[in-house]
Design an enzyme around this catalytic site. Sequence first.
Site, PDB file in Angstrom:
ATOM      1  N   CYS A 156      72.948  45.223  66.314  1.00  0.00           N
ATOM      2  CA  CYS A 156      71.522  44.901  66.391  1.00  0.00           C
ATOM      3  C   CYS A 156      70.758  45.894  67.258  1.00  0.00           C
ATOM      4  CB  CYS A 156      71.339  43.486  66.924  1.00  0.00           C
ATOM      5  SG  CYS A 156      69.602  42.993  67.015  1.00  0.00           S
ATOM      6  N   CYS A 206      68.822  45.871  64.032  1.00  0.00           N
ATOM      7  CA  CYS A 206      67.505  45.246  64.181  1.00  0.00           C
ATOM      8  C   CYS A 206      66.512  46.077  64.984  1.00  0.00           C
ATOM      9  CB  CYS A 206      67.638  43.886  64.870  1.00  0.00           C
ATOM     10  SG  CYS A 206      69.134  42.969  64.540  1.00  0.00           S
ATOM     11  N   LYS A 224      65.708  49.694  63.531  1.00  0.00           N
ATOM     12  CA  LYS A 224      65.069  49.467  62.228  1.00  0.00           C
ATOM     13  C   LYS A 224      63.642  48.976  62.416  1.00  0.00           C
ATOM     14  CE  LYS A 224      65.613  45.581  60.430  1.00  0.00           C
ATOM     15  NZ  LYS A 224      66.305  44.360  59.955  1.00  0.00           N
ATOM     16  N   TYR A 257      68.154  42.461  51.990  1.00  0.00           N
ATOM     17  CA  TYR A 257      67.081  42.732  52.953  1.00  0.00           C
ATOM     18  C   TYR A 257      67.201  44.124  53.563  1.00  0.00           C
ATOM     19  CZ  TYR A 257      70.221  41.671  56.890  1.00  0.00           C
ATOM     20  OH  TYR A 257      71.239  41.689  57.809  1.00  0.00           O
ATOM     21  N   GLU A 265      64.167  46.626  53.115  1.00  0.00           N
ATOM     22  CA  GLU A 265      63.480  47.050  54.335  1.00  0.00           C
ATOM     23  C   GLU A 265      63.437  48.568  54.438  1.00  0.00           C
ATOM     24  OE1 GLU A 265      64.435  43.244  57.275  1.00  0.00           O
ATOM     25  OE2 GLU A 265      65.800  44.956  57.219  1.00  0.00           O
ATOM     26  N   HIS A 280      40.646  29.432  62.616  1.00  0.00           N
ATOM     27  CA  HIS A 280      39.826  30.185  61.668  1.00  0.00           C
ATOM     28  C   HIS A 280      39.119  31.346  62.375  1.00  0.00           C
ATOM     29  CE1 HIS A 280      37.387  30.770  58.070  1.00  0.00           C
ATOM     30  NE2 HIS A 280      36.320  30.866  58.854  1.00  0.00           N
ATOM     31  N   GLU A 304      45.987  29.891  58.618  1.00  0.00           N
ATOM     32  CA  GLU A 304      45.310  28.598  58.501  1.00  0.00           C
ATOM     33  C   GLU A 304      45.579  27.943  57.150  1.00  0.00           C
ATOM     34  OE1 GLU A 304      40.885  28.635  57.966  1.00  0.00           O
ATOM     35  OE2 GLU A 304      41.117  30.791  58.235  1.00  0.00           O
TER      36      GLU A 304
END
Length: 452
Positions: free
Chosen positions: A43, A48, A51, A178, A182, A435, A440
């Site tokens: 990682c 992770c 990356k 993934y 990615e 908002h 939302e």
Amino acid sequence: MTFDYDLFVIGGGSGGVRAARVAAGEAGAKVALAEMDRYGGTCVIRGCVPKKLMVFASEYSAIAEEASSYGWSVGEMSFDWDTFKTRLNKELDRLEGVYRKLLAGSGVTTFDARAKVKDAHTVVLSTGEEITAKHILVATGGRPVRPEIPNAELGMVSDDVFHMDALPKSILIVGGGYIASEFAGIFNGLGVEVTQFYRGAQILRGFDDEARGLIAEEMQMNGIDLSLGTNIEMMEPVEGGILVKATTGEEKVFEKVLFATGRDPNTWDMGLEEAGVTLGRRGEIVVDAYSQTTVPSIYAIGDVTDRVNLTPVAIREGMAFVETVFKGNPVSPDHDLIPTAVFTQPEFGTVGLSEEAARDLEPIEVYTTSFRPMQTSFADRPNRVLMKLIVSQASRKVLGCHIVAPAAGEMIQLAGIAVKMGATKEDFDRTVAVHPTMSEEIVTMRNPTRKS
């Protein structure tokens, strides 16, 4: 029997380091850890973290283009791989140093060596030293693998990306998971001509169909040549790169080929089976609910067990191991309703069941909306986002939440709390919207799009 250590951890990644630190620092155990490569593991060093930094780097090209619509005068931009790589390596060095200091500060003895299991209580280091421990924890993670095709060695794997001398002009990425998706977004954002082959019908298999469909569309709109139902039939070195013949019959030369076709657990030549530890079909260590192997004194956590291959999960498993073994509080790691993010472009955040998985279990309602968010709409860009809730008709609980949007990972972390707590659709409805935001929409979808 007297042992050299209460615990010996094999592997200096996130899970192993956390377990070692907590066992030593909180439980007062005498702990040692061996790491054959760099501390921080996949990682931090080759996964992770680097990356995600590459994702950040790749997104600036689109930001600069969008800025002109907001009145900014942006000059000519270019990306310098050497500048980025130098700074990246400096950051990874810093992070590795942090891991080493954390271990030292907790009183953990470290060995910069490869460790193998000799028996239930003994490890042998590549230095030749034998060490005994009451408990052994295997946290060696996984490694990328190349497909079994001729000349596969011509292609890179994900570990190699961070060591490239230069950015290629063109790249073929093979895979639809993934990691492949990615890196397709990363290279595309950095100005590389990107082609992606995936043998399946759609990328990101196992995730929600509607979400992965939108991601694929957006990737193609962003300039990625995504070829589904396609694989490599033949590849060979030629002047200027690698000649690839696809199963569709098309031939093309790519400067680089990146295989992102799978990862295997790191259990090769570790002496595990000889010591009595049961391995699965792919070499994964078989463990029970408390991460214990078939040898009572040997435990395993993280990707090497091939349960849920995520860094935060490995850390949780390490913590549960310490609670169980050293604190007398048996804890089984919770693998249910884990929120996660896929750093494709657009980003994908998800928690719980996909629509397809949920409807196989019980009657559901699906609430979904897709729209152009304010920021990109103002810039007259066509990019869309998706917000989606899967709701049980019987209990009204939100069974799944799926977000395809910029910063989806940040959003899903918070939505994951609600889903984990068992929030109902009415709980979401009672929450006042923030908002104007994209998120939302998660609390303003009143009527189901469909029921099944």
